[in-house]
Design a protein around this motif. Structure first.
Motif, mmCIF file in Angstrom:
data_model
loop_
_atom_site.group_PDB
_atom_site.id
_atom_site.type_symbol
_atom_site.label_atom_id
_atom_site.label_comp_id
_atom_site.label_asym_id
_atom_site.label_seq_id
_atom_site.Cartn_x
_atom_site.Cartn_y
_atom_site.Cartn_z
ATOM 1 N N GLN A 257 0.705 -1.187 -0.007
ATOM 2 C CA GLN A 257 -0.028 -0.096 0.043
ATOM 3 C C GLN A 257 0.900 1.090 -0.078
ATOM 4 O O GLN A 257 0.616 2.219 -0.768
ATOM 5 C CB GLN A 257 -1.074 0.109 1.161
ATOM 6 C CG GLN A 257 -1.937 -1.097 1.208
ATOM 7 C CD GLN A 257 -3.019 -1.234 2.177
ATOM 8 O OE1 GLN A 257 -2.590 -0.665 3.299
ATOM 9 N NE2 GLN A 257 -4.042 -1.899 2.030
ATOM 10 N N ALA B 169 2.299 1.708 -3.387
ATOM 11 C CA ALA B 169 1.224 2.193 -4.275
ATOM 12 C C ALA B 169 1.001 3.851 -4.038
ATOM 13 O O ALA B 169 1.114 4.396 -5.200
ATOM 14 C CB ALA B 169 -0.114 1.537 -4.186
ATOM 15 N N SER C 89 1.184 -0.164 -8.934
ATOM 16 C CA SER C 89 -0.245 0.337 -9.170
ATOM 17 C C SER C 89 -1.067 -0.100 -8.032
ATOM 18 O O SER C 89 -1.058 -0.988 -7.413
ATOM 19 C CB SER C 89 -0.603 -0.090 -10.620
ATOM 20 O OG SER C 89 -0.807 -1.430 -10.510
ATOM 21 N N TYR C 90 -2.176 0.924 -7.942
ATOM 22 C CA TYR C 90 -3.276 0.652 -6.882
ATOM 23 C C TYR C 90 -3.944 -0.871 -7.186
ATOM 24 O O TYR C 90 -4.220 -1.549 -6.163
ATOM 25 C CB TYR C 90 -4.335 1.714 -6.815
ATOM 26 C CG TYR C 90 -3.655 2.879 -5.835
ATOM 27 C CD1 TYR C 90 -3.257 2.826 -4.771
ATOM 28 C CD2 TYR C 90 -3.209 4.010 -6.579
ATOM 29 C CE1 TYR C 90 -2.889 3.661 -4.057
ATOM 30 C CE2 TYR C 90 -2.714 5.087 -5.976
ATOM 31 C CZ TYR C 90 -2.840 5.070 -4.629
ATOM 32 O OH TYR C 90 -2.278 6.225 -3.982
ATOM 33 N N THR C 91 -4.057 -1.019 -8.409
ATOM 34 C CA THR C 91 -4.782 -2.292 -8.803
ATOM 35 C C THR C 91 -3.836 -3.475 -8.486
ATOM 36 O O THR C 91 -4.597 -4.529 -8.060
ATOM 37 C CB THR C 91 -5.205 -2.247 -10.073
ATOM 38 O OG1 THR C 91 -4.214 -2.118 -10.927
ATOM 39 C CG2 THR C 91 -6.245 -1.294 -10.655
ATOM 40 N N TYR C 92 -2.619 -3.309 -8.635
ATOM 41 C CA TYR C 92 -1.778 -4.433 -8.330
ATOM 42 C C TYR C 92 -1.580 -4.759 -6.812
ATOM 43 O O TYR C 92 -1.905 -5.785 -6.304
ATOM 44 C CB TYR C 92 -0.307 -4.456 -8.840
ATOM 45 C CG TYR C 92 0.890 -5.214 -8.360
ATOM 46 C CD1 TYR C 92 0.665 -6.599 -9.070
ATOM 47 C CD2 TYR C 92 1.452 -5.128 -7.207
ATOM 48 C CE1 TYR C 92 1.514 -7.583 -8.770
ATOM 49 C CE2 TYR C 92 2.541 -6.162 -6.861
ATOM 50 C CZ TYR C 92 2.625 -7.558 -7.568
ATOM 51 O OH TYR C 92 3.277 -8.414 -7.120
ATOM 52 N N ARG D 227 -4.235 -3.777 -4.661
ATOM 53 C CA ARG D 227 -5.365 -4.501 -4.270
ATOM 54 C C ARG D 227 -5.384 -5.890 -4.501
ATOM 55 O O ARG D 227 -5.808 -6.700 -3.860
ATOM 56 C CB ARG D 227 -6.612 -3.834 -5.069
ATOM 57 C CG ARG D 227 -7.753 -3.839 -4.325
ATOM 58 C CD ARG D 227 -8.944 -3.281 -4.808
ATOM 59 N NE ARG D 227 -8.962 -3.333 -6.271
ATOM 60 C CZ ARG D 227 -8.944 -2.224 -7.266
ATOM 61 N NH1 ARG D 227 -8.782 -1.044 -6.742
ATOM 62 N NH2 ARG D 227 -8.903 -2.318 -8.697
ATOM 63 N N SER D 228 -4.931 -6.176 -5.543
ATOM 64 C CA SER D 228 -5.105 -7.881 -6.077
ATOM 65 C C SER D 228 -4.305 -8.722 -5.250
ATOM 66 O O SER D 228 -4.485 -9.815 -4.733
ATOM 67 C CB SER D 228 -4.829 -7.964 -7.608
ATOM 68 O OG SER D 228 -3.488 -7.620 -7.823
ATOM 69 N N GLN D 229 -2.975 -8.160 -4.816
ATOM 70 C CA GLN D 229 -2.170 -8.925 -4.197
ATOM 71 C C GLN D 229 -2.553 -8.920 -2.691
ATOM 72 O O GLN D 229 -2.525 -10.079 -1.939
ATOM 73 C CB GLN D 229 -0.813 -8.238 -3.892
ATOM 74 C CG GLN D 229 0.026 -8.510 -4.863
ATOM 75 C CD GLN D 229 0.327 -10.009 -5.235
ATOM 76 O OE1 GLN D 229 0.130 -10.432 -6.396
ATOM 77 N NE2 GLN D 229 1.222 -10.575 -4.682
ATOM 78 N N GLN E 250 -5.868 -9.144 -1.877
ATOM 79 C CA GLN E 250 -6.751 -10.249 -2.159
ATOM 80 C C GLN E 250 -6.419 -11.742 -2.111
ATOM 81 O O GLN E 250 -6.711 -12.545 -1.481
ATOM 82 C CB GLN E 250 -7.939 -10.102 -3.141
ATOM 83 C CG GLN E 250 -8.739 -8.846 -3.234
ATOM 84 C CD GLN E 250 -9.399 -8.316 -4.415
ATOM 85 O OE1 GLN E 250 -9.065 -8.864 -5.536
ATOM 86 N NE2 GLN E 250 -10.206 -7.502 -4.340
#
Length: 125
Positions: A57, A60, A66-69, A71-73, A75
């Motif tokens: 975080q 990011a 990236s924020y999407t990476y 967030r996916s990590q 999860q």
């Protein structure tokens, strides 16, 4: 002097030192947004997992990831990895534990690509 329950000592100096260290730990937990009960219950592995998530975080926010990476990590780490390794100490994670984890994932009828993603999440440790 009597033995106190919280410090388990008869020595006043040891009791004071224990109280100071306990207070400092409470301050640290408060500054980092960790409740004391939650901090005590987290295993070594889970503490490390939460640290990796926080580092992602921060990275990011600094535009290193990236924020999407991130967030996916998060999860990926919190789904099956956290479920399986919840009570593990880091030193207990070895080849045999990873094989049991792989069997755990196959028992959940996950596809090979999903299992690979789970193991890529483990590489951060």
């Amino acid at each position: 002097m009597r033995i106190t329950r919280s410090t388990k000592t008869r020595n006043k100096r040891e009791a004071i030192n224990f109280a100071k260290s306990f207070f400092n730990q409470l301050l640290y937990n408060k500054l980092n947004g960790i409740s004391h009960a939650k901090a005590k219950k987290l295993s070594n592995f889970m503490q490390c997992l939460e640290g990796v998530i926080q580092e992602d975080q921060v990275a990011a926010k600094c535009n290193e990831l990236s924020y999407t990476y991130a967030r996916s990590q998060k999860q990926v780490l919190r789904k099956y990895i956290a479920e399986f390794f919840n009570d593990f100490a880091i030193e207990d994670v070895d080849y045999a534990a990873l094989n049991v984890f792989k069997a755990f994932l196959y028992d959940k009828d996950l596809k090979t690509s999903t299992i690979k993603v789970q193991f890529s999440g483990l590489k951060k440790y």
